[in-house]
Enzyme design. Structure first.
Site, PDB file in Angstrom:
ATOM      1  N   ASP A  76       0.827  -1.206   0.000  1.00 17.09           N
ATOM      2  CA  ASP A  76       0.000   0.000   0.000  1.00 17.09           C
ATOM      3  C   ASP A  76       0.862   1.258   0.000  1.00 17.09           C
ATOM      4  O   ASP A  76       2.080   1.192   0.211  1.00 17.09           O
ATOM      5  CB  ASP A  76      -0.946  -0.008   1.220  1.00 17.09           C
ATOM      6  CG  ASP A  76      -0.233  -0.421   2.516  1.00 17.09           C
ATOM      7  OD1 ASP A  76       1.010  -0.325   2.577  1.00 17.09           O
ATOM      8  OD2 ASP A  76      -0.920  -0.829   3.465  1.00 17.09           O
ATOM      9  N   ASN A 145      -7.111  -2.632  14.595  1.00 20.88           N
ATOM     10  CA  ASN A 145      -8.516  -2.848  14.225  1.00 20.88           C
ATOM     11  C   ASN A 145      -8.678  -4.035  13.283  1.00 20.88           C
ATOM     12  O   ASN A 145      -9.733  -4.208  12.686  1.00 20.88           O
ATOM     13  CB  ASN A 145      -9.094  -1.583  13.580  1.00 20.88           C
ATOM     14  CG  ASN A 145      -8.407  -1.227  12.261  1.00 20.88           C
ATOM     15  OD1 ASN A 145      -7.446  -1.891  11.864  1.00 20.88           O
ATOM     16  ND2 ASN A 145      -8.886  -0.200  11.600  1.00 20.88           N
ATOM     17  N   HIS A 147      -6.964  -4.600  10.465  1.00 23.62           N
ATOM     18  CA  HIS A 147      -6.712  -4.392   9.031  1.00 23.62           C
ATOM     19  C   HIS A 147      -5.466  -5.141   8.586  1.00 23.62           C
ATOM     20  O   HIS A 147      -4.562  -5.421   9.386  1.00 23.62           O
ATOM     21  CB  HIS A 147      -6.658  -2.894   8.673  1.00 23.62           C
ATOM     22  CG  HIS A 147      -5.429  -2.158   9.076  1.00 23.62           C
ATOM     23  ND1 HIS A 147      -5.412  -0.793   9.256  1.00 23.62           N
ATOM     24  CD2 HIS A 147      -4.151  -2.565   9.337  1.00 23.62           C
ATOM     25  CE1 HIS A 147      -4.195  -0.403   9.585  1.00 23.62           C
ATOM     26  NE2 HIS A 147      -3.412  -1.454   9.644  1.00 23.62           N
ATOM     27  N   GLU A 152      -9.352  -1.729   5.715  1.00 22.32           N
ATOM     28  CA  GLU A 152      -9.953  -1.434   7.010  1.00 22.32           C
ATOM     29  C   GLU A 152     -11.219  -2.269   7.204  1.00 22.32           C
ATOM     30  O   GLU A 152     -11.721  -2.874   6.238  1.00 22.32           O
ATOM     31  CB  GLU A 152     -10.313   0.062   7.069  1.00 22.32           C
ATOM     32  CG  GLU A 152      -9.136   1.010   6.817  1.00 22.32           C
ATOM     33  CD  GLU A 152      -8.152   1.087   7.985  1.00 22.32           C
ATOM     34  OE1 GLU A 152      -8.097   0.165   8.820  1.00 22.32           O
ATOM     35  OE2 GLU A 152      -7.410   2.092   8.054  1.00 22.32           O
TER      36      GLU A 152
HETATM   37  P1  PGA Z   1       2.572  -1.613  12.910  1.00 19.56           P
HETATM   38  O1  PGA Z   1       1.455  -1.637  11.800  1.00 19.56           O
HETATM   39  O2  PGA Z   1       3.484  -2.751  12.595  1.00 19.56           O
HETATM   40  O3  PGA Z   1       3.242  -0.304  12.769  1.00 19.56           O
HETATM   41  O4  PGA Z   1       1.872  -1.808  14.218  1.00 19.56           O
HETATM   42  C1  PGA Z   1       0.835  -2.828  11.455  1.00 19.56           C
HETATM   43  C2  PGA Z   1      -0.256  -2.552  10.457  1.00 19.56           C
HETATM   44  O5  PGA Z   1      -0.937  -1.522  10.599  1.00 19.56           O
HETATM   45  O6  PGA Z   1      -0.442  -3.353   9.551  1.00 19.56           O
END
Ligand code: PGA
Length: 260
Positions: A76, A145, A147, A152
């Site tokens: 992404d 959350n 995702h 999302e």
């Molecule tokens: P993070 O992000 O490793 O910075 O916690 C994980 C994600 O949002 O996929």
């Protein structure tokens, strides 16, 4: 390593629980190098964010330049940031993964979220994935959350690369990479769930207590758009590497591998 009987079809997901994020990085790097040694890795799908940083460092240390022929595919990119912005995922993939591994920029694919026409940019990213023969091993993080990529809650199993709105929680979680929350973009271009599920193998990394509820939901409840990571139960080859804190809400908690 333990087979985990997920809600959907079990026992598809496997899980390895390690002590902390440093051990997670060692275990994940070993898995990636083993796939390479087995000649099953030409295109590596890479996650960005805080969790996989130890994995990329370990990979650099252990691979000694052997991975320079790999192609990298990002999940992404933020819409509204120039690709060379310090917090863009293009910068992350080039600086924290490609450069240390000796992979030339020409072998790195990131969705072109700077493009005027995001629908065309999404289609051309998908075409590029197909032209390169698909992703052999996809590294994923998980949002608090649930995702994956920037899919999302609400993201369906058959979604493809597309522009999405970021959840407020995601913007708060990612504010630490920006000067202030107001600077965090509101939109991104992300591979879809259906796109991610086409990778031949998936390695999901989860670290920290903040991820515990999302990981338990992803592995133990019926797959649904409420927790996009739960769609991974439909993939035949998923390994979850979680540290003790991230695994703490699993009802059937595997023992910690203290060797990793
Ligand atoms: P993070 O992000 O490793 O910075 O916690 C994980 C994600 O949002 O996929």
């Amino acid at each position: 390593m333990k087979l985990y009987y997920t809600h959907e079809k079990g026992p598809h997901m496997q899980i390895e629980v390690v002590a902390d994020n440093a051990a997670l990085g060692r275990a994940a790097a070993e898995r990636i190098l083993q796939t390479y040694a087995d000649r099953e890795l030409q295109v590596l799908g890479v996650a960005t964010g805080g969790t996989p940083a130890t994995t990329y460092r370990e990979l650099t240390k252990r691979s000694e330049g052997r991975l320079s022929t790999l192609r990298l595919a990002a999940l992404d990119e933020y819409v509204g940031l120039p690709a060379d912005h310090p917090a863009s995922y293009t910068t992350f993939v080039l600086e924290q993964i490609a450069k240390p591994l000796g992979i030339p920029a020409g072998q790195v694919g990131v969705p072109r979220a700077e493009a005027h026409d995001l629908v065309a940019a999404a289609a051309s990213f998908e075409q590029q994935l197909r032209d390169n023969g698909g992703v052999d091993l996809q590294i994923l993080g998980i949002g608090s959350n649930g995702h994956i990529g920037f899919n999302e809650p609400g993201s369906q199993a058959d979604s493809r690369t597309r522009a999405v709105k970021l959840a407020d929680r995601t913007r708060r979680d990612n504010a630490r990479f920006f000067d202030s929350i107001d600077d965090v973009p509101r939109e991104a271009l992300t591979q879809g769930i259906g796109t991610i599920l086409e990778a031949r193998r998936i390695l999901l990394l989860a670290s920290g207590e903040r991820k515990a509820a999302a990981l338990a939901h992803a592995m133990e409840q019926a797959p649904s758009a409420d927790c996009p990571a739960s769609w991974l139960q439909r993939h035949p080859d998923v390994l979850v590497i979680a540290d003790e804190a991230a695994a703490s809400a699993l009802s059937n908690r595997p023992e910690i591998n203290t060797e990793a």
